[in-house]
Design a protein around this motif. Structure first.
Motif, PDB file in Angstrom:
ATOM      1  N   LYS A  39      16.088  71.331  -1.913  1.00 25.34           N
ATOM      2  CA  LYS A  39      14.784  71.616  -1.305  1.00 25.34           C
ATOM      3  C   LYS A  39      14.036  70.317  -1.008  1.00 25.34           C
ATOM      4  CE  LYS A  39      14.175  76.160  -3.469  1.00 25.34           C
ATOM      5  NZ  LYS A  39      13.342  76.992  -4.373  1.00 25.34           N
ATOM      6  N   GLN A  40      13.236  70.340   0.059  1.00 32.13           N
ATOM      7  CA  GLN A  40      12.475  69.165   0.464  1.00 32.13           C
ATOM      8  C   GLN A  40      10.981  69.418   0.292  1.00 32.13           C
ATOM      9  OE1 GLN A  40      13.615  67.994   4.432  1.00 32.13           O
ATOM     10  NE2 GLN A  40      15.809  68.186   3.995  1.00 32.13           N
ATOM     11  N   GLU A  41      10.279  68.383  -0.120  1.00 31.97           N
ATOM     12  CA  GLU A  41       8.844  68.495  -0.358  1.00 31.97           C
ATOM     13  C   GLU A  41       8.118  67.348   0.346  1.00 31.97           C
ATOM     14  OE1 GLU A  41       5.720  68.000  -4.093  1.00 31.97           O
ATOM     15  OE2 GLU A  41       7.791  68.602  -4.492  1.00 31.97           O
ATOM     16  N   GLN A  42       7.077  67.689   1.109  1.00 32.81           N
ATOM     17  CA  GLN A  42       6.297  66.678   1.809  1.00 32.81           C
ATOM     18  C   GLN A  42       5.486  65.856   0.817  1.00 32.81           C
ATOM     19  OE1 GLN A  42       6.044  66.418   5.470  1.00 32.81           O
ATOM     20  NE2 GLN A  42       5.320  64.418   4.819  1.00 32.81           N
ATOM     21  N   ILE A  43       5.616  64.535   0.885  1.00 29.66           N
ATOM     22  CA  ILE A  43       4.858  63.642   0.026  1.00 29.66           C
ATOM     23  C   ILE A  43       4.324  62.484   0.869  1.00 29.66           C
ATOM     24  CG2 ILE A  43       6.179  64.169  -2.067  1.00 29.66           C
ATOM     25  CD1 ILE A  43       7.661  61.502  -1.635  1.00 29.66           C
ATOM     26  N   LYS A 101       9.745  62.660   2.661  1.00 27.73           N
ATOM     27  CA  LYS A 101      10.181  63.937   2.087  1.00 27.73           C
ATOM     28  C   LYS A 101      10.974  63.693   0.810  1.00 27.73           C
ATOM     29  CE  LYS A 101      10.213  66.689   6.313  1.00 27.73           C
ATOM     30  NZ  LYS A 101      11.020  67.531   7.227  1.00 27.73           N
ATOM     31  N   TYR A 102      10.487  64.287  -0.262  1.00 29.49           N
ATOM     32  CA  TYR A 102      11.185  64.224  -1.552  1.00 29.49           C
ATOM     33  C   TYR A 102      12.334  65.227  -1.525  1.00 29.49           C
ATOM     34  CZ  TYR A 102      12.063  64.964  -6.539  1.00 29.49           C
ATOM     35  OH  TYR A 102      12.657  65.083  -7.771  1.00 29.49           O
ATOM     36  N   LEU A 103      13.522  64.796  -1.979  1.00 28.55           N
ATOM     37  CA  LEU A 103      14.708  65.656  -1.984  1.00 28.55           C
ATOM     38  C   LEU A 103      15.031  66.065  -3.415  1.00 28.55           C
ATOM     39  CD1 LEU A 103      17.015  66.923  -0.349  1.00 28.55           C
ATOM     40  CD2 LEU A 103      18.330  64.842  -0.745  1.00 28.55           C
ATOM     41  N   ALA A 104      14.812  67.336  -3.713  1.00 29.67           N
ATOM     42  CA  ALA A 104      15.095  67.860  -5.046  1.00 29.67           C
ATOM     43  C   ALA A 104      16.595  68.059  -5.236  1.00 29.67           C
ATOM     44  CB  ALA A 104      14.358  69.178  -5.259  1.00 29.67           C
ATOM     45  N   LEU A 105      17.024  68.205  -6.491  1.00 31.25           N
ATOM     46  CA  LEU A 105      18.449  68.366  -6.784  1.00 31.25           C
ATOM     47  C   LEU A 105      19.029  69.644  -6.189  1.00 31.25           C
ATOM     48  CD1 LEU A 105      18.711  67.167 -10.497  1.00 31.25           C
ATOM     49  CD2 LEU A 105      19.164  65.903  -8.400  1.00 31.25           C
ATOM     50  N   LYS A 113      -2.895  63.976  -4.270  1.00 31.06           N
ATOM     51  CA  LYS A 113      -3.014  63.813  -5.716  1.00 31.06           C
ATOM     52  C   LYS A 113      -1.816  63.001  -6.213  1.00 31.06           C
ATOM     53  CE  LYS A 113      -5.496  68.166  -6.431  1.00 31.06           C
ATOM     54  NZ  LYS A 113      -5.459  69.506  -7.087  1.00 31.06           N
ATOM     55  N   PRO A 114      -2.034  62.012  -7.093  1.00 38.49           N
ATOM     56  CA  PRO A 114      -0.930  61.155  -7.559  1.00 38.49           C
ATOM     57  C   PRO A 114       0.169  61.956  -8.251  1.00 38.49           C
ATOM     58  CG  PRO A 114      -3.054  60.219  -8.166  1.00 38.49           C
ATOM     59  CD  PRO A 114      -3.326  61.613  -7.685  1.00 38.49           C
ATOM     60  N   ILE A 115       1.426  61.612  -7.963  1.00 42.78           N
ATOM     61  CA  ILE A 115       2.572  62.233  -8.623  1.00 42.78           C
ATOM     62  C   ILE A 115       3.569  61.141  -8.977  1.00 42.78           C
ATOM     63  CG2 ILE A 115       2.366  64.493  -7.524  1.00 42.78           C
ATOM     64  CD1 ILE A 115       4.446  63.605  -5.480  1.00 42.78           C
ATOM     65  N   SER A 116       4.450  61.431  -9.937  1.00 43.46           N
ATOM     66  CA  SER A 116       5.516  60.511 -10.321  1.00 43.46           C
ATOM     67  C   SER A 116       6.847  61.113  -9.889  1.00 43.46           C
ATOM     68  CB  SER A 116       5.507  60.264 -11.829  1.00 43.46           C
ATOM     69  OG  SER A 116       6.665  59.540 -12.215  1.00 43.46           O
ATOM     70  N   LEU A 117       7.501  60.475  -8.920  1.00 40.29           N
ATOM     71  CA  LEU A 117       8.789  60.987  -8.451  1.00 40.29           C
ATOM     72  C   LEU A 117       9.865  60.846  -9.510  1.00 40.29           C
ATOM     73  CD1 LEU A 117       8.885  59.708  -4.765  1.00 40.29           C
ATOM     74  CD2 LEU A 117       7.956  61.835  -5.684  1.00 40.29           C
ATOM     75  N   HIS A 118       9.779  59.796 -10.316  1.00 39.58           N
ATOM     76  CA  HIS A 118      10.771  59.602 -11.373  1.00 39.58           C
ATOM     77  C   HIS A 118      10.626  60.682 -12.454  1.00 39.58           C
ATOM     78  CE1 HIS A 118      12.353  55.930  -9.717  1.00 39.58           C
ATOM     79  NE2 HIS A 118      11.149  55.389  -9.668  1.00 39.58           N
ATOM     80  N   GLU A 119       9.393  61.086 -12.740  1.00 41.21           N
ATOM     81  CA  GLU A 119       9.189  62.163 -13.711  1.00 41.21           C
ATOM     82  C   GLU A 119       9.704  63.490 -13.160  1.00 41.21           C
ATOM     83  OE1 GLU A 119       8.115  62.348 -16.898  1.00 41.21           O
ATOM     84  OE2 GLU A 119       8.290  60.162 -16.863  1.00 41.21           O
ATOM     85  N   LYS A 120       9.465  63.726 -11.850  1.00 44.31           N
ATOM     86  CA  LYS A 120       9.975  64.950 -11.225  1.00 44.31           C
ATOM     87  C   LYS A 120      11.491  64.988 -11.317  1.00 44.31           C
ATOM     88  CE  LYS A 120       8.351  66.327  -7.218  1.00 44.31           C
ATOM     89  NZ  LYS A 120       7.804  67.661  -7.490  1.00 44.31           N
ATOM     90  N   ARG A 121      12.139  63.856 -11.026  1.00 49.33           N
ATOM     91  CA  ARG A 121      13.591  63.810 -11.092  1.00 49.33           C
ATOM     92  C   ARG A 121      14.082  63.984 -12.529  1.00 49.33           C
ATOM     93  NH1 ARG A 121      15.953  65.178  -7.734  1.00 49.33           N
ATOM     94  NH2 ARG A 121      16.458  63.609  -6.185  1.00 49.33           N
ATOM     95  N   ILE A 180       5.526  51.549  -5.757  1.00 47.03           N
ATOM     96  CA  ILE A 180       5.103  52.355  -4.614  1.00 47.03           C
ATOM     97  C   ILE A 180       4.477  53.630  -5.172  1.00 47.03           C
ATOM     98  CG2 ILE A 180       5.865  53.697  -2.620  1.00 47.03           C
ATOM     99  CD1 ILE A 180       8.030  51.647  -2.167  1.00 47.03           C
ATOM    100  N   ASN A 181       3.233  53.874  -4.836  1.00 47.11           N
ATOM    101  CA  ASN A 181       2.532  55.060  -5.312  1.00 47.11           C
ATOM    102  C   ASN A 181       2.923  56.276  -4.477  1.00 47.11           C
ATOM    103  OD1 ASN A 181       1.227  53.405  -7.133  1.00 47.11           O
ATOM    104  ND2 ASN A 181      -0.680  53.307  -5.985  1.00 47.11           N
ATOM    105  N   ALA A 182       3.057  57.415  -5.118  1.00 44.22           N
ATOM    106  CA  ALA A 182       3.407  58.656  -4.427  1.00 44.22           C
ATOM    107  C   ALA A 182       2.300  59.688  -4.627  1.00 44.22           C
ATOM    108  CB  ALA A 182       4.734  59.207  -4.952  1.00 44.22           C
TER     109      ALA A 182
END
Length: 394
Positions: free
Chosen positions: A326-330, A319-323, A349-357, A341-343
């Motif tokens: 909110k939590q998002e299933q990944i 679970k990704y934890l937004a600022l 679909k590929p996503i970048s957690l560092h870009e989201k942050r 580590i690929n997310a």
């Protein structure tokens, strides 16, 4: 209760140092406004912790004693998620819900204990061969058929096993043999992978086993081999982190064991047409996971289970934890080839957690600048409002 973002790094250091000193408990004021190192105490035994908490508790103050490890993991996660190089968070704070943290921690502990009890039920009643199959992830093999084949007394025999997964199915032919002492053991298994839109193919694997090997001047026990699920993961193209042994038949003192991520190289084959493998050594999965803004990082045991699962080559949910909380299933997959580590999102679909942050941090900074600007404009308007007051004639 809240935690100041500017305190996150110092708080992590403080708790980490206390843990290294052997302190496993901490007490805190449940009704305090902020959680920081000045409002907590750490202890190395339950008696001192609870006695001091009892003395500190009054009608206005409720002091609670809790394990230190999950708190440290939560602070470490918060620090990784919030503090970036050059970032400034003066005056900013976030909710630090310790009650929910320990509710989740206790629940996961209970689930884990129950799972261990179920896992161990009747294990000792199984034959050595059945135990080997169970620990290799093939415990649901037809035990009646297995016992019948052993009763026949043949030196070697085979038995089938099937399993279905979310995106594939697999069948195994398990090859068993009888040792010189008359005991049956699992030798190897052929796995046939069935994926939609792809041709079925088969690969042979050795069962996990512990062997004695001379390394230097010592005889060491080394466990090698693959479980059924690890073999399926590798055949699907994922890497598996395993212990390997280099054997020098001429000079056994040169033998050595090492750990590596092993992948199948689908572009190279041996003389028999079997795909070769390749190894990678740089990926530190624990370090990478701690750098990601995940809910799992708030719980030491949970993050260890996550890392262990990634090492087995699994596509692991998280679970990704937004600022904003909110939590998002990944989904996460270890990629040792590129030391990362690929997310993926829920649709894989590929996503970048560092870009989201990064985008969230930019939005937060923009919001802060807007607030500062609004405050400046308000301060400018206040003197003008005072000048426009009614004139009094004397």
């Amino acid at each position: 209760m809240r935690v100041r973002l500017a305190d996150a790094f110092e708080l992590e250091q403080y708790l980490s140092e206390r843990q290294q000193e052997g302190r496993s408990l901490l007490s805190y004021n449940k009704d305090a406004g902020f959680f920081d190192k000045n409002t907590i105490r750490t202890f190395d035994n339950e008696f001192d912790a609870h006695m001091e908490a009892y003395d500190a508790t009054t009608a206005q103050i409720y002091t609670r004693v809790v394990p230190l490890a999950p708190v440290l993991e939560a602070v470490r996660h918060l620090n990784n998620a919030m503090i970036t190089e050059g970032g400034q968070y003066e005056g900013s704070s976030l909710t630090f819900d310790l009650e929910q943290l320990f509710s989740d921690y206790n629940y996961k502990q209970e689930v884990n204990n129950n799972a261990m009890e179920i896992e161990n039920v009747n294990v000792e009643e199984l034959s050595p061969l059945a135990k080997s199959l169970k620990y290799a992830g093939m415990g649901k093999v037809d035990n009646e058929e297995l016992n019948q084949k052993m009763a026949e007394g043949q030196d070697v025999f085979s038995i089938g096993f099937k399993a279905e997964f979310k995106d594939a199915a697999a069948e195994a032919v398990i090859h068993c043999a009888r040792s010189g002492k008359g005991m049956y053991y699992a030798d190897s298994f052929d796995v046939t992978l069935q994926e939609a839109g792809k041709e079925d193919w088969t690969r042979n694997y050795r069962f996990p086993r512990t062997t004695n090997i001379t390394i230097g001047d010592e005889i060491q026990k080394v466990k090698t081999g693959f479980t059924f699920k690890e073999s399926v993961n590798q055949m699907k193209g994922q890497g598996v982190f395993k212990t390997f042994v280099f054997v020098d038949k001429q000079q056994p003192k040169n033998n050595r064991k090492y750990e590596a991520w092993e992948y199948i190289n689908f572009s190279k084959t041996d003389v028999k047409g079997n795909f070769l493998t390749e190894k990678f050594y740089d990926l530190d999965v624990e370090k990478k996971v701690h750098s990601l803004p995940l809910v799992e990082n708030m719980d030491y045991e949970n993050v260890q289970r996550l890392c262990d699962s990634l090492k087995r080559g699994n596509i692991q949910s998280a679970k990704y934890l937004a600022l904003d909380g909110k939590q998002e299933q990944i989904y996460l997959v270890a990629n040792a080839r590129f030391n990362t580590i690929n997310a993926y999102d829920k649709e894989m679909k590929p996503i970048s957690l560092h870009e989201k942050r990064k985008l969230e941090l930019e939005t937060l900074e923009h919001h802060k600048q807007e607030q500062k600007q609004s405050k400046k404009e308000t301060l400018k308007e206040e003197p003008q409002k005072q000048k426009k007051g009614p004139k009094i004639k004397l």
